[in-house]
Every structure is written in structure tokens, then in C-alpha cells.
Scaffold this motif. Structure first.
Motif, mmCIF file in Angstrom:
data_model
loop_
_atom_site.group_PDB
_atom_site.id
_atom_site.type_symbol
_atom_site.label_atom_id
_atom_site.label_comp_id
_atom_site.label_asym_id
_atom_site.label_seq_id
_atom_site.Cartn_x
_atom_site.Cartn_y
_atom_site.Cartn_z
ATOM 1 N N PRO A 6 37.202 34.640 60.209
ATOM 2 C CA PRO A 6 37.670 35.875 59.560
ATOM 3 C C PRO A 6 37.418 37.123 60.414
ATOM 4 N N ALA A 7 36.288 37.179 61.087
ATOM 5 C CA ALA A 7 35.992 38.332 61.943
ATOM 6 C C ALA A 7 36.981 38.414 63.101
ATOM 7 N N VAL A 8 37.236 37.269 63.723
ATOM 8 C CA VAL A 8 38.189 37.232 64.834
ATOM 9 C C VAL A 8 39.579 37.637 64.348
ATOM 10 N N LEU A 9 39.993 37.121 63.199
ATOM 11 C CA LEU A 9 41.304 37.502 62.643
ATOM 12 C C LEU A 9 41.391 39.009 62.422
ATOM 13 N N ASP A 10 40.360 39.594 61.837
ATOM 14 C CA ASP A 10 40.375 41.043 61.606
ATOM 15 C C ASP A 10 40.478 41.813 62.919
ATOM 16 N N VAL A 11 39.703 41.418 63.904
ATOM 17 C CA VAL A 11 39.732 42.113 65.206
ATOM 18 C C VAL A 11 41.110 41.973 65.852
ATOM 19 N N VAL A 12 41.628 40.760 65.874
ATOM 20 C CA VAL A 12 42.945 40.532 66.484
ATOM 21 C C VAL A 12 44.014 41.352 65.771
ATOM 22 N N LEU A 13 43.971 41.392 64.456
ATOM 23 C CA LEU A 13 44.989 42.129 63.711
ATOM 24 C C LEU A 13 44.874 43.642 63.902
ATOM 25 N N VAL A 14 43.673 44.155 64.069
ATOM 26 C CA VAL A 14 43.515 45.585 64.365
ATOM 27 C C VAL A 14 44.076 45.889 65.761
ATOM 28 N N VAL A 15 43.857 44.998 66.707
ATOM 29 C CA VAL A 15 44.416 45.184 68.055
ATOM 30 C C VAL A 15 45.944 45.095 68.001
ATOM 31 N N VAL A 16 46.478 44.173 67.210
ATOM 32 C CA VAL A 16 47.932 44.075 67.031
ATOM 33 C C VAL A 16 48.467 45.373 66.437
ATOM 34 N N PHE A 17 47.787 45.906 65.431
ATOM 35 C CA PHE A 17 48.171 47.191 64.838
ATOM 36 C C PHE A 17 48.252 48.273 65.915
ATOM 37 N N ALA A 18 47.243 48.351 66.767
ATOM 38 C CA ALA A 18 47.223 49.364 67.828
ATOM 39 C C ALA A 18 48.355 49.133 68.825
ATOM 40 N N ALA A 19 48.583 47.884 69.196
ATOM 41 C CA ALA A 19 49.633 47.569 70.170
ATOM 42 C C ALA A 19 51.019 47.906 69.618
ATOM 43 N N ARG A 36 41.921 51.389 73.977
ATOM 44 C CA ARG A 36 41.529 52.786 73.697
ATOM 45 C C ARG A 36 42.061 53.213 72.325
ATOM 46 N N THR A 37 43.276 52.813 72.009
ATOM 47 C CA THR A 37 43.855 53.134 70.706
ATOM 48 C C THR A 37 43.150 52.367 69.588
ATOM 49 N N ALA A 38 42.832 51.108 69.856
ATOM 50 C CA ALA A 38 42.218 50.252 68.835
ATOM 51 C C ALA A 38 40.749 50.571 68.593
ATOM 52 N N LEU A 39 40.053 51.084 69.579
ATOM 53 C CA LEU A 39 38.595 51.235 69.501
ATOM 54 C C LEU A 39 38.090 51.951 68.253
ATOM 55 N N PRO A 40 38.622 53.111 67.885
ATOM 56 C CA PRO A 40 38.094 53.766 66.674
ATOM 57 C C PRO A 40 38.245 52.894 65.424
ATOM 58 N N PHE A 41 39.354 52.168 65.355
ATOM 59 C CA PHE A 41 39.591 51.299 64.205
ATOM 60 C C PHE A 41 38.706 50.057 64.255
ATOM 61 N N VAL A 76 36.737 55.351 58.947
ATOM 62 C CA VAL A 76 35.964 55.531 60.189
ATOM 63 C C VAL A 76 36.914 55.711 61.369
ATOM 64 N N GLY A 77 37.970 54.893 61.418
ATOM 65 C CA GLY A 77 38.932 55.018 62.516
ATOM 66 C C GLY A 77 39.542 56.409 62.591
ATOM 67 N N MET A 78 39.978 56.919 61.453
ATOM 68 C CA MET A 78 40.570 58.260 61.444
ATOM 69 C C MET A 78 39.520 59.337 61.736
ATOM 70 N N GLY A 79 38.318 59.136 61.230
ATOM 71 C CA GLY A 79 37.250 60.094 61.525
ATOM 72 C C GLY A 79 36.945 60.168 63.008
ATOM 73 N N LEU A 80 36.859 59.028 63.650
ATOM 74 C CA LEU A 80 36.606 59.011 65.097
ATOM 75 C C LEU A 80 37.781 59.587 65.873
ATOM 76 N N LEU A 83 37.474 63.318 65.607
ATOM 77 C CA LEU A 83 36.427 63.825 66.503
ATOM 78 C C LEU A 83 36.880 63.857 67.960
ATOM 79 N N ALA A 84 37.755 62.915 68.315
ATOM 80 C CA ALA A 84 38.250 62.840 69.694
ATOM 81 C C ALA A 84 39.533 63.650 69.881
ATOM 82 N N ALA A 85 39.909 64.427 68.863
ATOM 83 C CA ALA A 85 41.121 65.253 68.906
ATOM 84 C C ALA A 85 42.367 64.403 69.150
ATOM 85 N N GLN A 86 42.389 63.218 68.544
ATOM 86 C CA GLN A 86 43.582 62.369 68.575
ATOM 87 C C GLN A 86 44.321 62.558 67.262
ATOM 88 N N GLY A 87 45.514 62.029 67.177
ATOM 89 C CA GLY A 87 46.359 62.256 66.014
ATOM 90 C C GLY A 87 45.827 61.675 64.713
#
Length: 115
Positions: A6-19, A36-41, A76-80, A83-87
């Protein structure tokens, strides 16, 4: 092993979201850019796992666990990103919330229906 998949699935899917997000905005799919895009999430996903494991009795495959992971991934992703002045435009917050909900809750729902 029961918590690893489940942890791997969540990580992979967040990276897919970023990609997919980078691709839809013609930002390129280089590994560094996607990460870089996926990291905050991903930090948010880790926070969600930590909080869910502390406050919930259900395991990582449950919808409740997934809901906590989704909420913290987005907050947390949006908060980070802020803080980094990203969208963090309201439309992006809505799209990210919907897409991450479908991805992170979707696999749990499918697993529940299949199992």
C-alpha cells in the motif's frame, strides 16, 4: 510486507499525479522535474501515513486510512508549495484534491471490491 505494497502504491500514484500534471502543462517529464513536483505531496503522503497509523485502528488498505492520507497529502503538499512560492491556485487545489482522491482512494476501493 503487508504495509509495504500500500505504501508503494501511494508513492507511485503521487508520482504519477505529478508526472501527469507536468505533462499537461508542457513542463517535461525529466526525472528531476517530476520528483521536484512530487516532493511536497510525497512529504504529505508520509505525514498522512504517520497520522493514520497513530489515530486509526484500520490498516492501510482501508478507505478511512486512505482518506487521512489524501487529506494530508493535499494539505501538506499545498502548504509546502506555498512556502516555496509554487502554484497553489484554488483551481489547482480542487483538481489535486479530486485526482489524488481518485488515485489514493480508488485503488483501496478496487482492492476492497476484489478482495
Amino acid at each position: 510486507m503487508s504495509r509495504l505494497l500500500p505504501a508503494v502504491l501511494d508513492v507511485v500514484l503521487v508520482v504519477v499525479f505529478a508526472a501527469v500534471g507536468r505533462r499537461s502543462h508542457a513542463e517535461g517529464l525529466d526525472v528531476a522535474g517530476v520528483l521536484r513536483t512530487a516532493l511536497p505531496f510525497l512529504v504529505g503522503t508520509a505525514a498522512g501515513w504517520l497520522v493514520a497509523s497513530i489515530v486509526l485502528d484500520g490498516g492501510p488498505r482501508t478507505l478511512g486510512y486512505g482518506a487521512v492520507v489524501v487529506a494530508l497529502t493535499v494539505v501538506v503538499g499545498m502548504g509546502l508549495r506555498a512556502l516555496a512560492a509554487q502554484g497553489t491556485a484554488p483551481s489547482f487545489v480542487v483538481v489535486a484534491t479530486v485526482v489524488l482522491s481518485v488515485l489514493l482512494l480508488g485503488w483501496r476501493l478496487v482492492a476492497r471490491l476484489v478482495g
